[in-house]
Write a protein that holds these residues in place. Structure first.
Motif, short mmCIF file in Angstrom:
data_model
loop_
_atom_site.label_atom_id
_atom_site.label_comp_id
_atom_site.label_asym_id
_atom_site.label_seq_id
_atom_site.Cartn_x
_atom_site.Cartn_y
_atom_site.Cartn_z
N ILE B 13 0.84 -1.20 0.00
CA ILE B 13 0.00 0.00 0.00
C ILE B 13 0.88 1.25 0.00
O ILE B 13 0.62 2.21 -0.73
N ALA B 14 1.97 1.21 0.80
CA ALA B 14 2.86 2.38 0.83
C ALA B 14 3.49 2.60 -0.55
O ALA B 14 3.49 3.72 -1.08
N ASN B 141 6.87 6.25 9.03
CA ASN B 141 7.04 6.91 7.74
C ASN B 141 6.03 6.42 6.71
O ASN B 141 5.43 7.20 5.99
N ARG B 142 5.87 5.08 6.70
CA ARG B 142 4.97 4.52 5.68
C ARG B 142 3.54 4.97 5.91
O ARG B 142 2.81 5.24 4.97
N VAL B 145 3.30 8.43 4.75
CA VAL B 145 3.29 8.43 3.29
C VAL B 145 1.89 8.15 2.77
O VAL B 145 1.38 8.83 1.88
N LEU B 146 1.24 7.15 3.37
CA LEU B 146 -0.11 6.79 2.91
C LEU B 146 -1.08 7.94 3.16
O LEU B 146 -1.86 8.31 2.27
N ILE B 147 -1.01 8.53 4.36
CA ILE B 147 -1.95 9.61 4.69
C ILE B 147 -1.73 10.80 3.75
O ILE B 147 -2.68 11.37 3.21
N LEU B 148 -0.45 11.11 3.54
CA LEU B 148 -0.12 12.23 2.65
C LEU B 148 -0.64 11.97 1.25
O LEU B 148 -1.21 12.85 0.59
N ALA B 149 -0.46 10.73 0.78
CA ALA B 149 -0.92 10.38 -0.56
C ALA B 149 -2.43 10.56 -0.66
O ALA B 149 -2.94 11.12 -1.63
N GLY B 249 1.37 -1.85 -7.10
CA GLY B 249 2.19 -1.81 -5.90
C GLY B 249 1.91 -3.00 -4.99
O GLY B 249 2.83 -3.68 -4.53
N ILE B 250 0.62 -3.27 -4.76
CA ILE B 250 0.28 -4.39 -3.87
C ILE B 250 0.66 -5.71 -4.52
O ILE B 250 1.23 -6.60 -3.87
#
Lengths: 437, 290
Positions: B13-14, B141-142, B145-149, B249-250
């Motif tokens: 997911i990240a 971090n990951r 990253v997900l939240i930011l995305a 990605g997954i």
């Protein structure tokens, strides 16, 4: 010196063969193959692995070419019916995947250790005097045929221009070229002196180089404009002078190569490989020239220019594209075998995507859809490699990895500049290529 | 279905969210400007390196990524003015543009090596403990990253659906001539496309640098998954590209579960999915504009 010239001739021949394969696919058929190195990797590893198991070299090379052609068949079936840009994406992916396989399947390829000590062509061959003379005669025949074609072409270029005008402009052109050469050499010599004596800081040297070359380029640009309006046969004179200078350089390289054959036993592996690769290049070039001038080649060009027209004429476009992709792939496979022999150790690192883009630079520079142009492009590319590797080191204030990056930046810039200002390259025919008009 | 599986899913997911940011940029330039930009990955690398410069001079990492994105937009606009706009005016074919983009990719990547060197570099980050979510260890971090995305994608959705420029972009992607006739300023749309594409891609690059390392080939190695996501989602369709990116990605990460596929061949999974899509449904799963 002799050894280095032989090294350069081998590499130029290999890249010319490699580029000829791409030229068939892109230059004649318009297929964007961004994974040309994939065919090379298959050819190289197949040849090497088979020859290590005792298969004769020529058979191993043919099998390698066949495997590379098979890859073309697979890629072609997946993508050739679709839009052209899909082919670019899929080929780049396939070439990276093959490199990953070469890197990770250690049982087969020994991964990063690379495969060493495989049989080389003519390495244990001890030719007698008469055989060496025969080899030199074959080389002379090939070079002679090349020069004859060149001469015929040059005659056609200056046919309509009166000889007095040519005689008048030629000395000026010679002076122009010579003065430019002396100037560039002088700037290089000054920069070399400055660098070795550490007289000025690195940024100052960089600034000096950029400024000096900018001044030379601008002033010669202005000079060219003024001279070309005064002298009627200026461009033809310049063409003639440049070609005679290049012909002289070519003759010198030929002389060195022929003497290398004469001293065959000094380095049999390299001298033999030079002979093999030049003969291979000549054969492939001759075969391709015959093919592209046949009806088959004309259909390929029709597909490049307008697929719909070829289709409307009842040609099976998909089938012709597939043939072109496979034949170009097989040629790249042969280039791969030569490449492996030249490197004497094959690492997956030798087959990075950059090799593909070097071939692209060669084809675009020489002129898409022109086999002679590809030869010229390969020669210019290796001249560039040789000059930058040995001369720039002493001149430019950069360390080795920076210099390497700089050289590739110039290649990228060249590729962009060519596509923007001269998409037909040096020898391509502008009126023949669509190029977006 | 054990912890390893969910661990891989979290990583996927990240990675998917990073690919989705850059794939949205790629699909916009592909669909609106008709440019299959092979230099897109290197634009991403450039974003990561600009962020690195700010970060190493003491700026907070999130601010650095934002500033890096700003500089990347400037570079993208320069290439637009010098290269893409003149070539579009000449009606250059898509193959010509593709070859130019390869030249640009070589130029940018080696320019990065020339300036910053070829070695791996890292952002200066405070050490944070991994979070434990139902037994799955997720580094902070990951998660960020997900939240930011998600935030960025949400912003993009708002922009495309509710603002005038977003609607104009969709119109141009559908049909340039029709958009021009109905009074849309196509040049302005092009500029905005570059701003969004380069900005999102650079943010993606900075985030990729967070979870791996900053290196000159980072973006180039992602170009294949990016194109795979774009084709999967239908060229020119940003929502499709996001969905495609998460699928790729997954799939890439989960395929290594119990060594179904050895981790070295993750790239092959993206390639395989792309070839399958090309064979079965070349127009992509969602509706594209090309």
């Amino acid at each position: 010196m002799q050894g280095y010239i032989v090294f350069l001739v081998i590499f130029t021949a290999i890249y010319a063969v490699f580029g000829l394969g791409l030229n068939l696919q892109w230059g004649y058929t318009g297929l964007i193959n961004f994974g040309h190195v994939a065919f090379m990797v298959l050819g190289a590893y197949t040849t090497v692995l088979l020859s290590l198991r005792g298969v004769p070299l020529i058979v191993a090379t043919m099998v390698g070419a066949g495997v590379a052609a098979l890859l073309g068949l697979l890629i072609g079936f997946a993508t050739l019916r679709l839009r052209t840009d899909y082919l670019a994406i899929v080929t780049i992916g396939v070439s990276e995947l093959l490199r990953l396989i070469a890197l990770n399947e250690q049982w087969l390829t020994r991964g990063t250790f690379g495969i060493q000590r495989f049989p080389l062509p003519l390495a244990n061959f001890i030719p007698t005097m008469s055989v060496r003379i025969l080899m030199m005669a074959v080389l002379t025949l090939i070079v002679g045929m090349g020069y004859w074609r060149w001469w015929k072409w040059l005659r056609r270029q200056v046919k309509d221009i009166p000889s007095e005008a040519l005689l008048k402009s030629a000395p000026t052109a010679l002076g122009y070229v010579a003065s430019l050469g002396i100037l560039v050499f002088g700037i290089g010599a000054i920069a070399k002196h400055l660098k070795s004596s550490n007289a000025i800081p690195d940024w100052g040297l960089g600034l000096f180089l950029v400024a000096a070359f900018a001044i030379v380029i601008v002033s010669y640009h202005i000079l060219t404009k003024r001279v070309s309006t005064k002298l009627s046969a200026w461009s033809s004179g310049l063409l003639l002078v440049c070609h005679f200078l290049l012909a002289a350089l070519g003759l010198w390289i030929f002389g060195v190569s022929a003497s290398a054959i004469y001293d065959y036993d000094q380095n049999p592996a390299k001298n033999g490989l030079m002979f093999v690769s030049v003969v291979t290049l000549a054969l492939i070039f001759w075969g391709l020239e015959r093919l592209v001038e046949s009806p088959w080649g004309r259909i390929l060009k029709a597909i490049r220019e307008d697929e719909e027209v070829a289709k409307a004429l009842g040609k099976n476009v998909f089938w012709y594209k597939l043939q072109s992709l496979m034949l170009g792939g097989a040629i790249a496979g042969i280039a791969g075998a030569l490449y492996a022999w030249q490197l004497t150790t094959v690492f997956p690192k030798n087959f990075e995507p950059l090799v593909t883009f070097n071939a692209w630079t060669i084809v675009v520079l020489g002129g898409a859809g022109n086999n002679t142009g590809t030869l010229l492009g390969a020669a210019i590319f290796w001249a560039y490699e040789a000059i930058t590797r040995f001369i720039l080191e002493d001149i430019i204030p950069l360390n080795e990895s920076q210099l390497n990056a700089f050289r590739i930046m110039v290649i990228g810039l060249l590729l962009m500049g060519l596509m923007v200002w001269r998409p037909q390259g040096i020898l391509g025919k502008k009126e023949e290529l669509t190029l977006g008009r | 279905m054990d912890a390893e599986f969910f661990q891989l899913l979290a990583t996927g997911i990240a990675v998917g969210s990073i690919i989705s940011l850059s794939a949205v940029g790629l699909t916009l330039t592909y669909g609106i400007l008709r440019l299959a930009n092979f230099a897109h990955g290197d634009l991403m690398t450039l974003g990561a390196y600009f962020a690195l410069v700010f970060n190493l001079s003491g700026v907070n990492i999130w601010l650095s990524i934002g500033l890096g994105a700003g500089l990347t937009i400037v570079i993208a606009l320069i290439t637009e003015k010098l290269l893409w706009s003149p070539m579009r005016d000449r009606h250059a074919t898509s193959t010509t543009l593709i070859i130019i983009s390869i030249g640009l990719a070589l130029f940018l990547r080696n320019g990065i090596i020339l300036i910053w060197g070829a070695a791996n570099q890292r952002y200066d980050l405070p050490v944070a403990r991994a979070l434990d979510i139902f037994g799955v260890k997720v580094p902070q971090n990951r998660l960020i990253v997900l939240i930011l995305a998600i935030l960025v994608i949400g912003g993009l959705h708002y922009l495309l659906q509710n603002t005038k420029i977003g609607k104009a972009m969709r119109a141009v992607a559908d049909n340039v001539d029709l958009a021009r006739i109905s009074g849309i300023n196509v040049e302005q749309v092009v500029i905005w496309t570059w701003i969004i594409a380069a900005g999102l891609t650079a943010i993606g690059g900075g985030m990729y640098g967070l979870i791996t390392a900053v290196r000159p080939v980072m973006g180039w190695f992602l170009i294949l998954p990016m194109f795979a996501s774009v084709i999967l989602g239908g060229i020119g369709n940003p929502y499709g590209a996001i969905a495609g990116a998460f699928v790729i990605g997954i799939a890439q990460e989960v395929s290594t579960y119990h060594n179904w596929v050895s981790p070295e061949y993750k790239l092959g999974v993206a390639l395989l999915i792309m070839i399958l899509v090309l064979l079965i449904r070349p127009q992509g799963i969602f509706r594209g504009t090309l």
